[in-house]
Design a protein around this motif. Sequence first.
Motif, PDB file in Angstrom:
ATOM      1  N   MET A 216      12.198 -35.932   3.427  1.00 24.07           N
ATOM      2  CA  MET A 216      12.007 -37.070   3.574  1.00 24.07           C
ATOM      3  C   MET A 216      10.611 -37.190   3.827  1.00 24.07           C
ATOM      4  N   ASP A 217      10.219 -38.591   2.933  1.00 26.96           N
ATOM      5  CA  ASP A 217       9.195 -38.551   3.070  1.00 26.96           C
ATOM      6  C   ASP A 217       8.867 -40.655   3.608  1.00 26.96           C
ATOM      7  N   GLY A 220       7.419 -43.526   2.442  1.00 28.13           N
ATOM      8  CA  GLY A 220       8.152 -44.115   1.316  1.00 28.13           C
ATOM      9  C   GLY A 220       7.088 -44.062   0.324  1.00 28.13           C
ATOM     10  N   HIS A 221       7.221 -42.570  -0.432  1.00 27.46           N
ATOM     11  CA  HIS A 221       5.977 -42.619  -1.622  1.00 27.46           C
ATOM     12  C   HIS A 221       7.198 -41.803  -2.339  1.00 27.46           C
ATOM     13  N   GLY A 222       7.995 -41.379  -2.087  1.00 30.51           N
ATOM     14  CA  GLY A 222       9.030 -40.268  -2.565  1.00 30.51           C
ATOM     15  C   GLY A 222       8.405 -39.206  -1.992  1.00 30.51           C
ATOM     16  N   ASP A 224       9.506 -36.245  -1.236  1.00 32.06           N
ATOM     17  CA  ASP A 224      10.832 -35.119  -1.069  1.00 32.06           C
ATOM     18  C   ASP A 224      11.282 -35.032  -2.217  1.00 32.06           C
ATOM     19  N   SER A 226      13.657 -35.458  -3.669  1.00 28.87           N
ATOM     20  CA  SER A 226      14.046 -35.779  -5.412  1.00 28.87           C
ATOM     21  C   SER A 226      12.731 -35.427  -5.724  1.00 28.87           C
ATOM     22  N   GLY A 227      11.299 -36.574  -5.637  1.00 31.50           N
ATOM     23  CA  GLY A 227      10.837 -37.288  -5.902  1.00 31.50           C
ATOM     24  C   GLY A 227      10.273 -35.259  -6.804  1.00 31.50           C
ATOM     25  N   GLN A 230      12.572 -34.888  -9.633  1.00 31.05           N
ATOM     26  CA  GLN A 230      11.887 -35.872 -10.471  1.00 31.05           C
ATOM     27  C   GLN A 230      10.571 -35.914 -11.986  1.00 31.05           C
ATOM     28  N   TRP A 231       9.405 -35.116  -9.896  1.00 32.48           N
ATOM     29  CA  TRP A 231       8.222 -34.413 -10.590  1.00 32.48           C
ATOM     30  C   TRP A 231       8.820 -33.133 -11.722  1.00 32.48           C
ATOM     31  N   TRP A 309      20.385 -34.489 -12.625  1.00 34.28           N
ATOM     32  CA  TRP A 309      19.059 -34.344 -13.140  1.00 34.28           C
ATOM     33  C   TRP A 309      18.204 -35.154 -14.526  1.00 34.28           C
ATOM     34  N   GLN A 543      20.645 -45.590  -2.127  1.00 31.57           N
ATOM     35  CA  GLN A 543      20.915 -46.549  -2.141  1.00 31.57           C
ATOM     36  C   GLN A 543      22.241 -47.169  -1.403  1.00 31.57           C
TER      37      GLN A 543
END
Lengths: 681, 514
Positions: A216-217, A220-222, A224, A226-227, A230-231, A309, A543
């Motif tokens: 978890m970040d 809030g810049h993601g 983590d 999941s970020g 995604q990358w 994903w 969310q």
Amino acid sequence: MSDVSPLLQSAYWIVLAPVIAASAIILSYLLGIKINRTVAMGLSVGAVAYGFIHSILIFLVLRDNATPYVTNIDWFVVSNFKLAVGLLVDNLAAVMLIVVTTVSLLVQIYTHGYMREDPGYSRFYAYLSLFTASMLGLVVSTNLFQMYIFWELVGVCSYFLIGFWWYKPSAAYACLKAFVVNRVGDFGFLVGILFLLLATFGFWQAHNDQGILMFMDPSGHGVDLSGAIQWGMQHGTLTTTFLGIGALTLISILIFMGPMAKSAQVPLHVWLPDAMEGPTPISALIHAATMVAAGVYMVARAYPIWLNWTDPLHPTVVGAEGLTVVAWIGGITAFIAATIALTQFDIKRTLAWSTVSQLGYMFVGLGVGAFTGGIFHLFNHAFFKAMLFLCSGVVIHGLHGEQDMRNMGGLRKPMFWTSLCFLIGTLSISGFPGLSGFFSKDEIIVGAWDFKGYGHEILGWLMIFTAGLTAFYMFRMYLMTFCGEYRGQAHPHKDSAWSPLTTPLLVLAVPSILSGYLGCNLDVLKSFSLNPNAFSQFIHFGQHAHVEEPNHMVMLISIAVSLSGMVLAFLVYMTKALPINTWLTNAAICKPFYNLFYNKWCFDYIYEDIFLKKILLPVYTGIWNLIDMLIIDNIVNLNRTLALVAAEVLKHTENGRGQYYAMVIFACVAGITLYVWLYVR
Amino acid sequence: MSDNNFILSAVQHLWPEIYIVIAILFASLWNLFCPSHKELTPRVCLVALIAAFIHLWQQFGGQPQLLFGGLFTLDNLTVCFGLIACLVGIIVILMSIGFESKFRSNRGEYYTVLMAAILSVLFLGGTTDLVMLFVSLETLTICCVMLSGFMKQDPKSNEASLKYLLSTAATTATFLYGLSFFYGLTGQTNYMFIHQRFIELGLTPAPSFVLVFAIVLVLSAIGFKLSMVPFHMWTPDVYEGAPTPVTAFLSVGAKLGGFAIAVRLLWFLFADMAFEWTNIIGVLAILSMIIGNIVALSQNSLKRMLAYSSIAHVGYILIGITAFNQFNPQGLAAVIFYLIIYSFMNLGAFTGAILIGNELGTDNINDLSGLIRKRPWLTLGLTVCLLNLAGLPIPPAGFFAKLFVFWAGMSMHSTLGNFLVGTALLTSVPAVYYYSRVAIKMIVREPSYVVNNLPNKRIRQTDPQNNPIWALTISIIGLIIGSIAVNQLMAFSNSSVPYSLAQPITGSLNRPIN
């Protein structure tokens, strides 16, 4: 971050308190100070009691919509690679904190009664505290590596505790077995983590301020998991395929090997029933409520790894290969373990198989996307399963170590409170309407019913059928142990409501009945509205709070199946109206099945007699002999030759060895000088 | 300014050394006058070492100073080596208590000599003058010779002492010969002046043949202290013959002195001629790793195995020394980190060997089977130390130490660096095998005959094992702290590196001449 509650910031004391207690006990042992048993117990229980209160307070703070708290300190830094350790307190962690501290507190009180006569009483408390600390550390881990470290620590404590009575050969063997099986799983886990790190290394390097593999970040810049994934999907590092399997799927399966071993899922489940050689409080704390649930917790924590994903911005559960594997492994485990539990006679091992089966349910919940359901079942199961184990401990203690249910029966009279608690637990785990197990199990079954992945036609039915089996074997246990005539020789002790053995049972009975209502929204039952219930609002992934649409059909079927399981057990074991079991064990059609179940589907046989003795050991010894022959012998020979040569030289020069050494030194100096002067310069 | 003031102002900074000197005097006299209270000697030594440790700790981070006109430099590096030396001293003294009964009437002297050796390591850490260097190094060497012969009844111990003496005589000769070349070329004894003269004479960065010869002569002495291949021949015999606590000291404490000399000399004198010595040391490091690990593989005695593997560890540490130059100060930080962790894990392993030797009367690895059934704490402690020596992350201190050193080697970005790290990785494989073999024997196998005959519990009050157990416990705690506080320890190591020759140093370089 000024509005962060100090309660969250100081949460690391929950972990540190048991560490301090354990160190104090161990140090006093090393120093040779004989500390009073009560002091050891007081330290240990005090530490976990503090943790319990703090956890409750954290829960209350987070319920009032406080922001989750994450903090990290650098642990290991080499240029642009940074490993951090830290503290993560969010809603999911808060629920686990409560589970771990509650069960640990009650088990430690129970231990006082159970281990009173054992010479290793203080040592036992030290291990218990150490285990509790490791488990709590696992819960508040901020990244996968930190979790892996605590994962191993928890494992180490578990081996110590399984082998607590190490002088019993069976305990030493069980300890070794747990160790080996967990090594297999953890190897996959570690390789999976390393692959994931390799595939997403560029991402973590680009965001170097926190550390790697964060859950978890806080900013809030993601930055983590999941970020990172995604990358990886966007940059193609995670979309490559090996042998037709996507890289992410492969990684998710490798990482899932860890939970498979720790949470005893087929095919790495074989160690858990043997682990019952440990003292019963351990079985309740580690092998029922907390450590074995760590696998479920890890999957929930690192959920992004298992998601689908294909559209990197909107991961979904549907068609996620990783999650389908999780769901099916869970489903198969639940079924196999339930069938084995039908045939066992050892009270603790039957409960162990039941634990394996219920853990399977939790993985089905996570695997089919009923995230809340899986965690909710973990939460409820921890309480009633710990209680059931503690009950079995009272029975075993009261019968002077007797564990075979064929020598029990009729214990309801001398052990009234225990039998009452056991009945509550049995009803709860069987999914009797109104008790806690009903709500969470129903959520999972509904989730399995709505499952869209591979084999979705079968999974829902399998889960419902397994629920029936669960009801049957649990009532079989209850009836064989507490009803009918007493069949044993030893004189059973009476229990009382206010002994350290029984009070924790009664306390645990309360959440066993009531904890289900946290996740029950009566409005949902009445209408088809999708109002989230309290538990799913608190625990959610993504969310929005996620809730399964109630399916009255499925609910009714599963209730009917459970009830028929109970009735069947009553008819077979209580009134003896149906001689099914004699028919089953003797009839030609059913006998193979019965033998298969009774022999635990032959996993142990395949692993030990075939894989280990016929394949692994010969290959291993073969390779080893080869190495020995080719390398070790040569080294030894070389040494001998060198010594002989040296001796020959010395004999001829008739020098003492000291002078020989000096000669070598001078020669080396000359040689090195020449070498440097001629070649290096 | 009179002489007295000059010396007094320098002595103010030497309290740690003074504490140790007091302990030396006490140890040498106490047993003469009060033989009935022998057990007090090690206690006083421990207190002195702890006091020195605390004092050094406070000195850390202070302004670098030249004392005695440049004989002795007090900077973070000096303090850092001093701290490690005190730590090593504490652990070695703890493990000696209970063992020293084998020294008969020489118990007091044992501590005197041991403390003198530790003192000389403290001095070696700060030496920046050839005279001081030679005196301190010879103090250390002579102490080591005496210590290895302390079991006078044991011919093996005598042989070890004699062999050490003879081979050390040879290296003292080469060392002094090398130093005399430095003096002859420059007419100076202080490192900084020598370096200045090198520049003036145009000897750096392109040294003449004579200077290369002198460097190799000095390196041979360093190599002897560090037991680098090919100057390692004495190591196995001496390590096996010497009393085990002495072996432990030789494998860590004496090497600490060697590394102190290497760092100071290479840093101050040959910094610009990096190419010369990095190549020599690199090659010797590769040889040490290969030979140390391979020979250790075939040993059946725990003590001999540890002795050979310590040669291999020197090879690993030398990677950091090779990598270390102005552009890559990380190399030295990695070396210091490795030295700290290595002190804990190697001393812990030797303590295990002592405890086993005291109780079982053997240190054959095959006799250790099933030891966990009888001595769980000892077994677990020894296992942790051995696994750390192997570089397995349980707990990860030893693993990190290796990682830092390898990282430094890789960041040389040269063929030599890659070759060094490659060799280190390859030779780690047999290391993992021979270390974990002992652990597996102790934990998994059925008890051997010797272990079966052990009493189930030791009698706590009268047991000579109590203090060595503490040495083991301290080592384990050190390893655990090293694993948790990796970052802090690395920051400490980093701040011990003297980053630049031009850093401000107070104190004058000139000695007043009467």
